[in-house]
Write a protein that holds these residues in place. Structure first.
Motif, PDB file in Angstrom:
ATOM      1  N   LEU B 300       0.850  -1.188   0.000  1.00  0.00           N
ATOM      2  CA  LEU B 300       0.000   0.000   0.000  1.00  0.00           C
ATOM      3  C   LEU B 300       0.883   1.234   0.000  1.00  0.00           C
ATOM      4  O   LEU B 300       1.963   1.219   0.607  1.00  0.00           O
ATOM      5  N   ILE B 301       0.421   2.288  -0.633  1.00  0.00           N
ATOM      6  CA  ILE B 301       1.182   3.534  -0.653  1.00  0.00           C
ATOM      7  C   ILE B 301       1.403   4.011   0.782  1.00  0.00           C
ATOM      8  O   ILE B 301       2.495   4.439   1.151  1.00  0.00           O
ATOM      9  N   LEU B 302       0.364   3.901   1.607  1.00  0.00           N
ATOM     10  CA  LEU B 302       0.502   4.409   2.971  1.00  0.00           C
ATOM     11  C   LEU B 302       1.529   3.612   3.769  1.00  0.00           C
ATOM     12  O   LEU B 302       2.228   4.166   4.614  1.00  0.00           O
ATOM     13  N   SER B 303       1.666   2.316   3.483  1.00  0.00           N
ATOM     14  CA  SER B 303       2.706   1.530   4.156  1.00  0.00           C
ATOM     15  C   SER B 303       4.078   2.032   3.714  1.00  0.00           C
ATOM     16  O   SER B 303       5.008   2.126   4.509  1.00  0.00           O
ATOM     17  N   GLY B 304       4.190   2.358   2.439  1.00  0.00           N
ATOM     18  CA  GLY B 304       5.455   2.867   1.908  1.00  0.00           C
ATOM     19  C   GLY B 304       5.831   4.192   2.558  1.00  0.00           C
ATOM     20  O   GLY B 304       7.006   4.448   2.831  1.00  0.00           O
ATOM     21  N   PHE B 305       4.837   5.024   2.840  1.00  0.00           N
ATOM     22  CA  PHE B 305       5.100   6.308   3.499  1.00  0.00           C
ATOM     23  C   PHE B 305       5.686   6.065   4.899  1.00  0.00           C
ATOM     24  O   PHE B 305       6.645   6.713   5.305  1.00  0.00           O
ATOM     25  N   HIS B 306       5.077   5.145   5.612  1.00  0.00           N
ATOM     26  CA  HIS B 306       5.560   4.787   6.957  1.00  0.00           C
ATOM     27  C   HIS B 306       7.003   4.274   6.878  1.00  0.00           C
ATOM     28  O   HIS B 306       7.866   4.669   7.662  1.00  0.00           O
ATOM     29  N   GLU B 307       7.244   3.416   5.874  1.00  0.00           N
ATOM     30  CA  GLU B 307       8.582   2.845   5.712  1.00  0.00           C
ATOM     31  C   GLU B 307       9.606   3.944   5.422  1.00  0.00           C
ATOM     32  O   GLU B 307      10.734   3.907   5.917  1.00  0.00           O
ATOM     33  N   ALA B 308       9.195   4.942   4.640  1.00  0.00           N
ATOM     34  CA  ALA B 308      10.096   6.053   4.305  1.00  0.00           C
ATOM     35  C   ALA B 308      10.499   6.815   5.568  1.00  0.00           C
ATOM     36  O   ALA B 308      11.666   7.190   5.737  1.00  0.00           O
ATOM     37  N   ALA B 309       9.541   7.018   6.475  1.00  0.00           N
ATOM     38  CA  ALA B 309       9.825   7.772   7.701  1.00  0.00           C
ATOM     39  C   ALA B 309      10.848   7.031   8.565  1.00  0.00           C
ATOM     40  O   ALA B 309      11.810   7.621   9.054  1.00  0.00           O
ATOM     41  N   LEU B 310      10.649   5.738   8.725  1.00  0.00           N
ATOM     42  CA  LEU B 310      11.580   4.973   9.564  1.00  0.00           C
ATOM     43  C   LEU B 310      12.946   4.820   8.896  1.00  0.00           C
ATOM     44  O   LEU B 310      13.982   4.874   9.556  1.00  0.00           O
ATOM     45  N   MET B 311      12.929   4.656   7.593  1.00  0.00           N
ATOM     46  CA  MET B 311      14.194   4.578   6.837  1.00  0.00           C
ATOM     47  C   MET B 311      15.035   5.829   7.099  1.00  0.00           C
ATOM     48  O   MET B 311      16.226   5.757   7.384  1.00  0.00           O
ATOM     49  N   ALA B 312      14.383   7.000   7.022  1.00  0.00           N
ATOM     50  CA  ALA B 312      15.126   8.256   7.162  1.00  0.00           C
ATOM     51  C   ALA B 312      15.795   8.359   8.534  1.00  0.00           C
ATOM     52  O   ALA B 312      16.939   8.802   8.644  1.00  0.00           O
ATOM     53  N   GLN B 313      15.079   7.920   9.563  1.00  0.00           N
ATOM     54  CA  GLN B 313      15.660   7.954  10.908  1.00  0.00           C
ATOM     55  C   GLN B 313      16.940   7.130  10.966  1.00  0.00           C
ATOM     56  O   GLN B 313      17.911   7.498  11.614  1.00  0.00           O
ATOM     57  N   SER B 314      16.953   6.011  10.277  1.00  0.00           N
ATOM     58  CA  SER B 314      18.127   5.136  10.288  1.00  0.00           C
ATOM     59  C   SER B 314      19.224   5.639   9.352  1.00  0.00           C
ATOM     60  O   SER B 314      20.408   5.605   9.691  1.00  0.00           O
ATOM     61  N   ALA B 315      18.818   6.147   8.182  1.00  0.00           N
ATOM     62  CA  ALA B 315      19.817   6.613   7.207  1.00  0.00           C
ATOM     63  C   ALA B 315      20.612   7.789   7.761  1.00  0.00           C
ATOM     64  O   ALA B 315      21.748   8.031   7.344  1.00  0.00           O
ATOM     65  N   PHE B 316      20.018   8.517   8.698  1.00  0.00           N
ATOM     66  CA  PHE B 316      20.662   9.685   9.315  1.00  0.00           C
ATOM     67  C   PHE B 316      22.088   9.351   9.795  1.00  0.00           C
ATOM     68  O   PHE B 316      23.005  10.131   9.625  1.00  0.00           O
ATOM     69  N   LYS B 317      22.247   8.153  10.352  1.00  0.00           N
ATOM     70  CA  LYS B 317      23.558   7.802  10.912  1.00  0.00           C
ATOM     71  C   LYS B 317      24.622   7.621   9.823  1.00  0.00           C
ATOM     72  O   LYS B 317      25.806   7.762  10.071  1.00  0.00           O
ATOM     73  N   HIS B 318      24.188   7.325   8.600  1.00  0.00           N
ATOM     74  CA  HIS B 318      25.147   7.203   7.500  1.00  0.00           C
ATOM     75  C   HIS B 318      25.543   8.579   6.971  1.00  0.00           C
ATOM     76  O   HIS B 318      26.638   8.774   6.476  1.00  0.00           O
ATOM     77  N   VAL B 319      24.612   9.511   7.063  1.00  0.00           N
ATOM     78  CA  VAL B 319      24.857  10.848   6.511  1.00  0.00           C
ATOM     79  C   VAL B 319      25.570  11.728   7.547  1.00  0.00           C
ATOM     80  O   VAL B 319      26.490  12.474   7.218  1.00  0.00           O
ATOM     81  N   PHE B 320      25.130  11.638   8.796  1.00  0.00           N
ATOM     82  CA  PHE B 320      25.719  12.442   9.868  1.00  0.00           C
ATOM     83  C   PHE B 320      26.191  11.520  11.006  1.00  0.00           C
ATOM     84  O   PHE B 320      25.582  11.495  12.078  1.00  0.00           O
TER      85      PHE B 320
END
Lengths: 106, 338
Positions: B300-320
């Motif tokens: 579902l698109i809405l599941s993908g939106f949720h996944e994007a939010a959690l992904m960003a929290q984790s990707a933060f450690k690779h960027v900063f």
């Protein structure tokens, strides 16, 4: 209840029984019954990975719509008894039919 | 080929709704994004396949047309000024020795980034290939799955196979270009396109093309180049055709494509991820939206939106890697652009 038979890729035949008010399409019922079907496109008649061959009862099914026909015409090995499970509503039309799973797995 | 090198924090493969929303979630955490998509426009299947279809399960919208949702997402991510590489297919993903990744397209664009987010939806649409003996051997040597330049076939012997619109349309077109055109179709009718079918039957009656129905390809043969195409008809009789070109036109089917070769764990043509961060088995590579799988996955698109939010929290450690992440609400802090 609606009863129909499903022949898996390995030839095993099983009877499937679903409630009349299930309001799903055949692809969804097959997936829920743990049959190995990719259904990549999620039911939009785009990938044909939910293709089945109707071995018996083809005449009692609603005819394929334009989108399904376009897809079936395009497939290299589709026959007249081929249908896309995602385009078949699970209701009385499936009573007693026999289908064989034939969609690609890759 | 270009030699375009782009530097960004996150490279998002796939510019569908989930890839676009990932820009927003990443942007809130000050991560810059670059999106790459094989389609010439953003929106993925929503814009390409069903732009006018209404969607009913986007929170806050009782009904919204697919293209409207994409337009709104583009508006929503504007403050974060993402980069776009459209109409280019991602071919390779390389891990850089100094850390981070390079995402390379078939056209030569390289996107150097700190983390990769695969939001590839259904994957790449690739030509559906029939099961025909020796077919792969003659790809590029007489066998091709699309018509790039019709002039290639001028005064040649061409066999087309298929029963869909493109098989009919190219048969009609090439009838005036090639020396000899044969259309092979497994069925005995063309159910999808009555106008084109009528033209094809007429051309066959006039002797301008050969129409072989109720038959299918079995084998191709030749030396360096394709010379013969073999068929089997309904009566199981073999038919041999001389041919310099064979064009099987059986439509496109969605495949993972090159992504399947990147060492990621794949389960039934989808990328396996964890549900804390939607990370793959390779640190720094995430997969969100329809292309991933995990227990309980809903496409579902809405599941993908949720996944994007959690992904960003984790990707933060690779960027900063040296910064501590503090969670902030947009209602308190607003949306601060770059």
């Amino acid at each position: 209840m609606i009863n129909f038979s499903v022949i898996d890729r390995d030839g095993t035949r099983k009877e499937v029984e679903v409630p009349e008010d299930i309001n799903l399409n055949l692809m969804e019922v097959l997936k829920a019954s743990e049959y190995n079907i990719l259904a990549t496109c999620g039911g939009m008649a785009l990938c044909a990975t939910c293709r089945v061959e109707v071995e018996s009862g083809l005449e009692q099914l609603q005819p394929a719509g334009d989108q399904e026909l376009d897809m079936l015409d395009m497939l290299p090995d589709a026959a007249t008894e081929s249908r896309l499970a995602c385009q078949l509503r699970v209701n009385q039309q499936l009573e007693g039919i026999v289908i064989r799973i034939s969609g690609d797995l890759a | 080929m270009n030699n375009n090198i782009i530097h960004t924090d996150l490279c998002i493969i796939g510019a569908g709704p989930v890839g676009l929303f990932a820009v927003f979630e990443a942007g809130l955490l000050k991560m810059r994004c670059h999106l790459v998509d094989v389609l010439p426009q953003v929106g993925g299947q929503l814009s390409e396949i069903y732009p006018h279809k209404p969607i009913y399960d986007i929170p806050g919208y009782p009904e919204i047309k697919a293209q409207e949702l994409i337009d709104n997402l583009m508006e929503q991510i504007k403050p974060f000024d993402p980069g776009f590489t459209l109409g280019e297919r991602v071919e390779a993903l390389e891990k850089k020795p100094e850390g981070g990744f390079s995402v390379n397209t078939a056209d030569g664009t390289q996107i150097h980034c700190k983390a990769v987010v695969i939001a590839g939806g259904l994957g790449c649409f690739e030509p559906r290939k029939p099961e025909v003996e020796n077919l792969a051997q003659f790809e590029g040597r007489g066998v091709s799955y699309w018509v790039k330049d019709p002039e290639t076939y001028r005064d040649k012997k061409v066999v087309l196979a298929g029963g869909g619109d493109s098989a009919l349309d190219w048969t009609i077109f090439l009838a005036n270009v090639a020396d000899e055109v044969t259309l092979v179709h497994r069925g005995d009718t063309f159910r999808g396109a009555p106008d084109s079918a009528e033209k094809v039957f007429k051309l066959a009656e006039m002797g301008k093309i050969n129409l072989i129905l109720s038959s299918h390809l079995t084998k191709v043969e030749g030396k360096q180049w394709l010379q013969q195409v073999q068929l089997l008809n309904k009566a199981k009789e073999q038919i041999v055709l001389d041919a310099e070109y064979l064009i099987p036109l059986f439509g496109l089917s969605p495949k993972l494509g090159p992504i399947a070769d990147w060492g990621l764990n794949i389960d039934k043509s989808a990328i396996s991820v964890d549900t804390e961060a939607f990370g793959t088995n390779v640190d720094g590579i995430y997969a969100i939206g329809d292309i991933n799988t995990y227990p309980g996955k809903l496409k579902l698109i809405l599941s993908g939106f949720h996944e994007a939010a959690l992904m960003a929290q984790s990707a933060f450690k690779h960027v900063f890697p040296d910064q501590k992440l503090t969670f902030k609400y947009t209602t308190v802090y607003g949306v601060n652009s770059f």
